[in-house]
Design an enzyme around this catalytic site. Structure first.
Site, PDB file in Angstrom:
ATOM      1  N   LYS A  81      62.732  64.513 -46.736  1.00 32.57           N
ATOM      2  CA  LYS A  81      62.400  65.801 -47.374  1.00 32.57           C
ATOM      3  C   LYS A  81      61.505  66.665 -46.491  1.00 32.57           C
ATOM      4  O   LYS A  81      61.415  67.873 -46.696  1.00 32.57           O
ATOM      5  CB  LYS A  81      61.752  65.585 -48.740  1.00 32.57           C
ATOM      6  CG  LYS A  81      60.343  65.053 -48.721  1.00 32.57           C
ATOM      7  CD  LYS A  81      59.804  64.897 -50.140  1.00 32.57           C
ATOM      8  CE  LYS A  81      58.376  64.366 -50.152  1.00 32.57           C
ATOM      9  NZ  LYS A  81      57.401  65.313 -49.584  1.00 32.57           N
ATOM     10  N   ASP A  82      60.845  66.054 -45.484  1.00 29.40           N
ATOM     11  CA  ASP A  82      59.988  66.808 -44.577  1.00 29.40           C
ATOM     12  C   ASP A  82      60.715  67.279 -43.325  1.00 29.40           C
ATOM     13  O   ASP A  82      60.113  67.941 -42.472  1.00 29.40           O
ATOM     14  CB  ASP A  82      58.793  65.953 -44.141  1.00 29.40           C
ATOM     15  CG  ASP A  82      57.823  65.685 -45.284  1.00 29.40           C
ATOM     16  OD1 ASP A  82      57.772  66.497 -46.223  1.00 29.40           O
ATOM     17  OD2 ASP A  82      57.121  64.664 -45.228  1.00 29.40           O
ATOM     18  N   ARG A 129      58.037  74.494 -54.960  1.00 32.84           N
ATOM     19  CA  ARG A 129      59.060  73.978 -55.891  1.00 32.84           C
ATOM     20  C   ARG A 129      58.410  73.412 -57.146  1.00 32.84           C
ATOM     21  O   ARG A 129      58.846  73.703 -58.278  1.00 32.84           O
ATOM     22  CB  ARG A 129      59.875  72.892 -55.176  1.00 32.84           C
ATOM     23  CG  ARG A 129      60.824  72.124 -56.090  1.00 32.84           C
ATOM     24  CD  ARG A 129      61.416  70.919 -55.382  1.00 32.84           C
ATOM     25  NE  ARG A 129      60.397  69.960 -54.954  1.00 32.84           N
ATOM     26  CZ  ARG A 129      59.874  69.027 -55.743  1.00 32.84           C
ATOM     27  NH1 ARG A 129      60.241  68.928 -57.003  1.00 32.84           N
ATOM     28  NH2 ARG A 129      58.961  68.194 -55.277  1.00 32.84           N
ATOM     29  N   ARG A 130      57.371  72.610 -56.974  1.00 33.37           N
ATOM     30  CA  ARG A 130      56.685  72.049 -58.135  1.00 33.37           C
ATOM     31  C   ARG A 130      55.978  73.134 -58.926  1.00 33.37           C
ATOM     32  O   ARG A 130      55.980  73.127 -60.161  1.00 33.37           O
ATOM     33  CB  ARG A 130      55.706  70.964 -57.680  1.00 33.37           C
ATOM     34  CG  ARG A 130      56.396  69.696 -57.174  1.00 33.37           C
ATOM     35  CD  ARG A 130      55.431  68.730 -56.519  1.00 33.37           C
ATOM     36  NE  ARG A 130      56.109  67.515 -56.094  1.00 33.37           N
ATOM     37  CZ  ARG A 130      55.700  66.724 -55.108  1.00 33.37           C
ATOM     38  NH1 ARG A 130      54.588  67.037 -54.432  1.00 33.37           N
ATOM     39  NH2 ARG A 130      56.370  65.630 -54.783  1.00 33.37           N
ATOM     40  N   ARG A 147      46.426  69.473 -50.657  1.00 35.01           N
ATOM     41  CA  ARG A 147      47.005  68.948 -49.419  1.00 35.01           C
ATOM     42  C   ARG A 147      46.371  67.602 -49.097  1.00 35.01           C
ATOM     43  O   ARG A 147      45.429  67.168 -49.733  1.00 35.01           O
ATOM     44  CB  ARG A 147      46.749  69.921 -48.250  1.00 35.01           C
ATOM     45  CG  ARG A 147      47.480  71.253 -48.322  1.00 35.01           C
ATOM     46  CD  ARG A 147      48.940  71.175 -47.923  1.00 35.01           C
ATOM     47  NE  ARG A 147      49.192  70.377 -46.731  1.00 35.01           N
ATOM     48  CZ  ARG A 147      48.971  70.771 -45.470  1.00 35.01           C
ATOM     49  NH1 ARG A 147      48.511  71.989 -45.237  1.00 35.01           N
ATOM     50  NH2 ARG A 147      49.231  69.966 -44.456  1.00 35.01           N
ATOM     51  N   ARG A 153      44.775  62.836 -51.952  1.00 39.42           N
ATOM     52  CA  ARG A 153      45.072  63.602 -53.170  1.00 39.42           C
ATOM     53  C   ARG A 153      44.589  62.868 -54.418  1.00 39.42           C
ATOM     54  O   ARG A 153      44.031  63.472 -55.341  1.00 39.42           O
ATOM     55  CB  ARG A 153      46.573  63.879 -53.245  1.00 39.42           C
ATOM     56  CG  ARG A 153      47.079  64.737 -52.094  1.00 39.42           C
ATOM     57  CD  ARG A 153      48.553  65.061 -52.230  1.00 39.42           C
ATOM     58  NE  ARG A 153      49.084  65.626 -50.981  1.00 39.42           N
ATOM     59  CZ  ARG A 153      50.199  66.323 -50.889  1.00 39.42           C
ATOM     60  NH1 ARG A 153      50.909  66.581 -51.963  1.00 39.42           N
ATOM     61  NH2 ARG A 153      50.605  66.786 -49.718  1.00 39.42           N
ATOM     62  N   CYS A 240      59.649  75.275 -46.764  1.00 41.17           N
ATOM     63  CA  CYS A 240      58.503  75.177 -47.668  1.00 41.17           C
ATOM     64  C   CYS A 240      58.046  76.556 -48.133  1.00 41.17           C
ATOM     65  O   CYS A 240      57.155  76.669 -48.973  1.00 41.17           O
ATOM     66  CB  CYS A 240      57.353  74.434 -46.998  1.00 41.17           C
ATOM     67  SG  CYS A 240      56.790  75.205 -45.481  1.00 41.17           S
TER      68      CYS A 240
END
Length: 303
Positions: A81-82, A129-130, A147, A153, A240
């Site tokens: 996904k990155d 997206r979130r 981040r 986190r 992103c």
């Protein structure tokens, strides 16, 4: 080949993923010596701004690709996904491992899920997206940037900076932190990032011996699904900077894909879906992207 060097980011999750690949390679090729080459990337170092503000997800790859070009590493391991939709010239992904849990996880020390959060609760995520999906479901929430690696986190949540945060389930599970997940945010109501939960191996295109070494690790069903998701994202010029979500799955003899483009500002969103033969995932992704654009998704895309 007797020795393989894997370039990897230094975060605990990246190291876990690289060691997971190393163990799989040792199992497939007894006698192969595998060494990790941990590197720091700009995406890991600059934590006071969003990824979109500092140049995008490709910042997690650049130093690893430089190491491969310089001969300091033979391959790199990434969370797919990155990985940007287009690799730098001269690179390829010879293997995509079987996908882990694709869903997002709601993490909170006090609340059971998004719908039980009090009015104005502070939720941490830097993912557009979130944010778009949170805005659509709970426009009253206070969304704050978040981040850092998974443990960073979680520490910020535990310190009281947030009432809840949203993280990928796969990352928490891989680090032995599955107990922190209070609720899975899953399709069709909540869509993940394209290719979320999948690990990819990157190497140089001019290394056929390496490509053959990685071939046994490639999972065909996962590749078909993530190629459809990434093709949709590519057709939308997703990054992103754009709140794009996608999830593809194999349903018998059919490949199905759901996609979403939304607004991180006000929660408006456009959704579309389709199906195809499993081998036609890239065309399916392009078709669902066209449906999203026809539905007005262009209003949420830059330019």
């Amino acid at each position: 080949m007797e020795r393989l060097r894997i370039a990897t980011r230094k975060s605990p999750l990246a190291l876990w993923q690289s060691e997971h690949v190393a163990a799989a390679l040792r199992a497939c090729h007894p006698g192969l010596e595998v060494e990790l080459v941990p590197l720091s990337t700009r995406g890991d170092e600059v934590l006071d701004r969003s990824l979109a503000a500092i140049g995008g997800k490709g910042l997690f790859l650049k130093e690893l690709e430089i190491a491969m070009q310089a001969g300091a590493a033979d391959c790199a391991v990434h969370s797919l996904k990155d990985v940007p939709m287009e690799l730098e010239p001269g690179f390829m992904m010879p293997a995509i491992l079987a996908r882990a849990d694709h869903a997002d996880g709601f993490v909170s020390n006090t609340y059971e899920g998004i719908d039980t959060l009090p009015h104005g609760a502070r939720v941490g995520t830097s993912s557009l997206r979130r944010q778009a999906q949170l805005r659509a479901r709970r426009p009253d929430l206070e969304l704050r940037d978040l981040r850092g690696n998974v443990n960073t986190r979680l520490a910020k949540l535990d310190a009281g900076d947030y009432d809840a945060i949203v993280l990928a389930c796969a990352g928490l599970q891989r680090l032995g932190l599955e107990s922190r997940i209070r609720a899975r945010l899953d399709a069709p109501d909540w869509l993940p990032a394209p290719a979320q939960g999948a690990i990819a191996i990157e190497c140089r295109q001019d290394a056929p011996q390496l490509q053959a070494l990685f071939a046994p690790l490639d999972d065909a069903p996962t590749r078909r699904c993530v190629e459809a998701e990434r093709a949709m994202n590519r057709a939308l010029h997703g990054s992103c900077h754009v709140p794009v979500a996608a999830f593809a799955w194999l349903d018998g003899e059919r490949l199905r894909l759901d996609g979403l483009v939304g607004s991180a500002t006000d929660g408006r969103a456009v959704r579309a879906g389709g199906e195809s033969a499993p081998a036609e995932g890239e065309a399916l992704g392009a078709r669902v992207a066209a449906m999203l654009l026809e539905g007005g998704a262009g209003a949420f895309l830059p330019g």
